[in-house]
Design a protein around this motif. Structure first.
Motif, short mmCIF file in Angstrom:
data_model
loop_
_atom_site.label_atom_id
_atom_site.label_comp_id
_atom_site.label_asym_id
_atom_site.label_seq_id
_atom_site.Cartn_x
_atom_site.Cartn_y
_atom_site.Cartn_z
N LEU A 56 11.96 13.55 4.64
CA LEU A 56 12.28 12.14 4.35
C LEU A 56 11.04 11.26 4.46
CD1 LEU A 56 15.70 11.63 6.21
CD2 LEU A 56 15.29 11.48 3.75
N ASN A 57 10.23 11.53 5.45
CA ASN A 57 9.03 10.71 5.65
C ASN A 57 8.02 10.92 4.53
OD1 ASN A 57 7.82 8.70 7.25
ND2 ASN A 57 6.48 10.18 8.23
N ILE A 58 7.88 12.17 4.08
CA ILE A 58 6.96 12.45 2.97
C ILE A 58 7.42 11.72 1.71
CG2 ILE A 58 6.18 14.25 1.38
CD1 ILE A 58 4.66 14.37 3.92
N VAL A 59 8.73 11.78 1.43
CA VAL A 59 9.28 11.07 0.27
C VAL A 59 9.02 9.57 0.39
CG1 VAL A 59 11.39 10.44 -0.96
CG2 VAL A 59 11.01 12.81 -0.22
N ASN A 60 9.23 9.03 1.60
CA ASN A 60 9.00 7.60 1.85
C ASN A 60 7.54 7.22 1.60
OD1 ASN A 60 9.52 4.92 2.86
ND2 ASN A 60 8.61 5.55 4.82
N LEU A 61 6.63 8.05 2.06
CA LEU A 61 5.20 7.77 1.88
C LEU A 61 4.78 7.89 0.42
CD1 LEU A 61 3.77 9.68 4.99
CD2 LEU A 61 4.18 7.22 4.78
N LEU A 62 5.36 8.85 -0.27
CA LEU A 62 5.04 9.00 -1.70
C LEU A 62 5.61 7.83 -2.51
CD1 LEU A 62 5.68 12.83 -2.18
CD2 LEU A 62 3.47 11.65 -2.12
N TYR A 63 6.76 7.33 -2.10
CA TYR A 63 7.37 6.20 -2.80
C TYR A 63 6.55 4.92 -2.60
CZ TYR A 63 10.94 3.03 -4.58
OH TYR A 63 11.62 2.07 -5.31
N PHE A 64 5.80 4.86 -1.50
CA PHE A 64 4.93 3.70 -1.24
C PHE A 64 3.92 3.52 -2.38
CE2 PHE A 64 0.69 2.44 0.31
CZ PHE A 64 0.96 1.11 0.62
N LEU A 71 5.43 -2.81 4.32
CA LEU A 71 6.41 -3.18 5.34
C LEU A 71 7.68 -2.34 5.27
CD1 LEU A 71 6.76 -5.08 7.70
CD2 LEU A 71 7.76 -6.76 6.14
N PRO A 72 8.36 -2.20 4.11
CA PRO A 72 9.55 -1.34 4.10
C PRO A 72 9.22 0.12 4.38
CG PRO A 72 8.98 -2.06 1.87
CD PRO A 72 8.14 -2.86 2.81
N THR A 73 8.05 0.56 3.94
CA THR A 73 7.64 1.94 4.22
C THR A 73 7.48 2.15 5.72
OG1 THR A 73 6.46 2.00 2.11
CG2 THR A 73 5.89 3.69 3.72
#
Length: 406
Positions: A56-64, A71-73
């Motif tokens: 989940l964190n990797i996906v979140n960082l890639l979406y950044f 901030l949302p990241t």
């Protein structure tokens, strides 16, 4: 805009640190989950939570990289980090779990990125830790330790290493970078200040040299003129130029380039005027009473010119020819008003009638004395209690004078 540039650079540094730490944390969490499942034989909850957090964190960082809003990241990573750390803690011993150290680290990381969110996460974590503690009470417990007894030591070791790594990677690098940035900024600022001080000293030196050149030109011009009013006028003008040059010379010679010790200046100026007008062998007794007072250039120059005019009048007209005479100069701070001073200056000579004042006289010196007092935002009165011509001048320290009016 320097302020905007600094804030932008600071945000970029925080973003880089956050992304680097979270990418590394995700990889370690994934490896830790694999270790738990295949090596430590922990097949419930913990490995799945660790791997789930990692993905989940990797996906979140890639979406950044798509929305470019940190901030949302940051908040998403922090929230899933708190949830996952809490679950792993609850299922690995609760309040006794070594993984519990990961929970406050999230709040600390929040403070590095945002003080406001750091405080929010810190308060949330206080509540979470109390909730974790309740699981040590049998009547309130709804979780259990899934870490096998033979794997507990290795799990504790890896958990502590994980916490230490995140702590060091986040705070160690951040603090070191902050220290290096502060040291570099301090050094650069010190160099800039030193360069500006040297430049300002050079300015004072050149102004002094230019004024001395003007003084020399006036002196040469006066030699070609026979004794008379014009010769005296040139000499008076030369003394005024020298009075200004002395201020710049003192600022150049001393370490403090913004203020001069006024007692030394008054003594040097007064002795020069006495020698210039009365000669080296004279009967003038100079008495100076000035404590440790430092004045800025915007006050020192008009006050120096005022003293120059007063002493010139005293030496020319108050103390006749080679007669004995006394000149008194007293400067002190006004205790009743801040940044105000009182100058008592005069001679014990023959004086001049009370009916003569700067309004009805053609004397340039007397007009200058009153105009310079006005420039210093002060007042001037004659002291009738003393013999000769004596003034009491109250004035203010001038912080900045852009358009002097003489």
């Amino acid at each position: 805009m320097p302020g905007f540039t600094i804030d932008n650079e600071r945000l970029q540094d925080k973003t880089k640190l956050f992304l680097r730490v979270n990418y590394t944390t995700s990889i370690i969490a994934f490896l830790f989950g694999i270790l738990c499942y295949f090596i430590l034989k922990i097949t419930q909850v913990i490995p799945f939570v660790l791997i789930g957090f990692s993905l989940l964190n990797i996906v979140n960082l890639l979406y950044f990289k798509v929305h470019k809003n940190i901030l949302p990241t940051f908040n998403f990573s922090s929230i899933i980090g708190i949830i996952c750390a809490t679950i792993v803690t609850l299922y690995s011993g609760g309040i006794y779990s070594p993984f519990i150290f990961m929970i406050p680290l999230i709040a600390f990381g929040g403070f590095i990125n945002s003080i406001r969110y750091g405080r929010i996460y810190l308060n949330v974590i206080f509540v979470i830790i109390i909730a974790v503690f309740t699981q040590s009470i049998p009547e309130l417990s709804f979780t259990y330790n899934v870490v096998r007894e033979e794997s507990a030591a290795i799990f504790s070791l890896v958990s502590i290493l994980f916490s230490v790594f995140v702590l060091g990677n986040t705070f160690g690098k951040s603090l070191l970078k902050t220290y290096n940035a502060l040291y570099s900024s301090k050094k650069a600022l010190a160099n800039q200040v030193h360069e500006k001080e040297n430049l300002l000293k050079e300015v004072h030196h050149r102004v002094k040299n230019n004024l001395q050149t003007v003084s020399s030109l006036l002196s040469l011009q006066s030699r070609n003129i026979e004794a008379g009013p014009m010769k005296g006028l040139l000499k008076s003008t030369q003394n005024r130029v020298i009075a200004m040059a002395m201020v710049h010379e003192m600022l150049y010679m001393r370490s403090d380039i913004s203020h001069i010790e006024y007692k030394d200046y008054v003594k040097e100026l007064s002795e020069y005027l006495i020698r210039s007008i009365k000669g080296n062998d004279n009967n003038v007794d100079l008495k100076i009473d000035i404590p440790d007072i430092k004045l800025g250039i915007d006050t020192a120059i008009p006050l120096g010119l005022l003293i120059n005019e007063t002493l010139t009048n005293a030496l020319k007209y108050g103390i006749e020819s080679d007669d004995e005479g006394e000149i008194n100069i007293k400067l002190q701070k006004d205790t009743t008003i801040e940044h105000c001073y009182v100058l008592e200056i005069g001679d014990n000579g023959i004086g001049f009638p009370e009916t003569i004042n700067y309004k009805n006289t053609k004397s340039l010196g007397l007009k200058l004395i009153h105009n310079l007092t006005r420039q210093l935002k002060g007042t001037i009165v004659r002291d009738p209690s003393k013999k000769g011509t004596n003034y009491i001048i109250k004035f203010q320290e001038i912080k900045q004078q852009l358009s002097p009016t003489l």
